[in-house]
Scaffold this active site. Structure first.
Site, PDB file in Angstrom:
ATOM      1  N   ASP A 216       0.830  -1.206   0.000  1.00 33.82           N
ATOM      2  CA  ASP A 216       0.000   0.000   0.000  1.00 33.82           C
ATOM      3  C   ASP A 216       0.866   1.259   0.000  1.00 33.82           C
ATOM      4  OD1 ASP A 216      -2.765   1.075   0.140  1.00 33.82           O
ATOM      5  OD2 ASP A 216      -2.039   1.946   2.007  1.00 33.82           O
ATOM      6  N   LYS A 220       1.201   4.402  -2.842  1.00 38.00           N
ATOM      7  CA  LYS A 220       1.220   5.839  -2.515  1.00 38.00           C
ATOM      8  C   LYS A 220       2.484   6.500  -3.054  1.00 38.00           C
ATOM      9  CE  LYS A 220      -1.450   5.326   1.779  1.00 38.00           C
ATOM     10  NZ  LYS A 220      -1.459   5.535   3.240  1.00 38.00           N
TER      11      LYS A 220
END
Length: 354
Positions: A216, A220
């Protein structure tokens, strides 16, 4: 009326609907903007209004979703049309608060048809660079919540670039979960116990490996790098996982039971950092010259990211203007209500531009 089609009614999606209903009257008075849901969509179907959904219809959807049901269980649900077919002839805002990996091309098609997009879903921006460009060209997509939830990260970055500043480096702690873990380790808690505590408190995803893999954070980081103008392919950013490959394919229950197998490596890294007079953080580094890296790093105790405690996020921008003292954004980087508020802010800003 500003038509809104929302994809996704999980925790963030439902919080967004509630927030939208609460602020819509004030937005109407303040800006003369009439925000109306024309369709709510989940993975099984959609409920569409004519021309907009009533408050009663919206509440019915929220009640059904909170009870674990899908829209296809409701009367008048639409199950034989793609959401693209529900777009009105006038300009609408498509809001994606899912985690789906197949939305990039349809969202780009919506933009080509003259609509706008607001994203909390990171995955569309992490497909090919060509799709990223198609989604973001001419400011057609706002995506603040993909990186900082409710923190003004993308907006700050874009403002710096638009005003002629040059990004030299970005250093960031982009995971509240991993930030919490690092704080627990500094308090003397073992890695396995810290992960189990984070899982019990709801700080991790249902499968903690989704956080501990760093995937994750890598998404980003890719979004930030692309926003800086770096033409990176989807596989350009790899993250350092905090567990061995032997724990990758087992069940969540077994993983939590066997966490001690991941303990030695992380705790050894912590001890080495302490011996060097430094702290250990899971960070992202981005620079046009050195690319992108994501993983555990030792930091001097006076580094901005070294002061982080708990689940806060921090993003440090070093630029030509902010060369001696970086520009820092810090605050809660996760949470259902915070993320929903970030999406809502993007919706309002988009509507004001229409």
């Amino acid at each position: 009326m500003t038509p809104i089609i929302q994809l996704g009614l999980g925790g963030v999606g439902r919080a967004l609907v509630r927030q939208m209903l609460a602020v819509a009257p004030a937005i109407r008075r303040r800006y003369g903007i009439d925000l109306r849901y024309t369709a709510l969509v989940d993975s099984r179907g959609a409920l569409a209004g004519d021309p907009a959904l009533t408050d009663d219809q919206i509440q019915t959807v929220l009640t059904a979703k909170a009870a674990g049901h899908h829209i296809d269980s409701l009367a008048h649900a639409i199950t034989d049309q793609h959401w693209l077919e529900l777009l009105p002839a006038t300009m609408a805002i498509v809001v994606d608060v899912t985690a789906a990996g197949s939305h990039a091309a349809p969202l780009a098609a919506a933009i080509s048809a003259g609509h706008r997009v607001v994203l909390a879903n990171k995955r569309p921006l992490c497909e090919s660079y060509e799709l990223f460009a198609a989604l973001t060209e001419r400011g057609a997509t706002r995506y603040e919540a993909t990186v900082g939830a409710g923190l003004p990260v993308i907006g700050v970055l874009q403002s710096l670039i638009d005003s002629g500043d040059e990004i030299r480096a970005i250093e960031a702690a982009l995971s509240g979960t991993l930030g919490f873990l690092m704080s627990e380790l500094e308090r003397g808690v073992g890695f396995a116990d810290a992960v189990r505590t984070a899982h019990q408190l709801g700080y991790t995803e249902p499968d903690p490996r989704d956080d501990l893999s760093g995937a994750d954070v890598a998404r980003k980081a890719l979004i930030l790098a692309r926003t800086c103008g770096m033409h990176l392919p989807p596989d350009a950013v790899t993250a350092e996982p905090l567990f061995p490959a032997t724990l990758k394919e087992i069940s969540v229950t077994e993983f939590l039971q066997r966490l001690e197998e991941a303990e030695h490596e992380v705790m050894n890294r912590l001890q080495v950092a302490r011996a060097n007079g430094k702290v250990l953080r899971y960070i992202t580094r981005i620079s046009p010259d050195n690319g992108v890296e994501v993983g555990l790093r030792e930091l001097p105790v006076d580094h901005p990211l070294a002061s982080l405690r708990g689940p806060d996020n921090m993003i440090s921008f070093t630029t030509n203007r902010y060369a001696d003292r970086p520009l820092v954004v810090r605050g809660p980087g996760a949470g259902v209500e915070v993320t929903a508020a970030g999406v809502l802010s993007d919706i309002i800003a988009t509507a004001r531009e229409l």
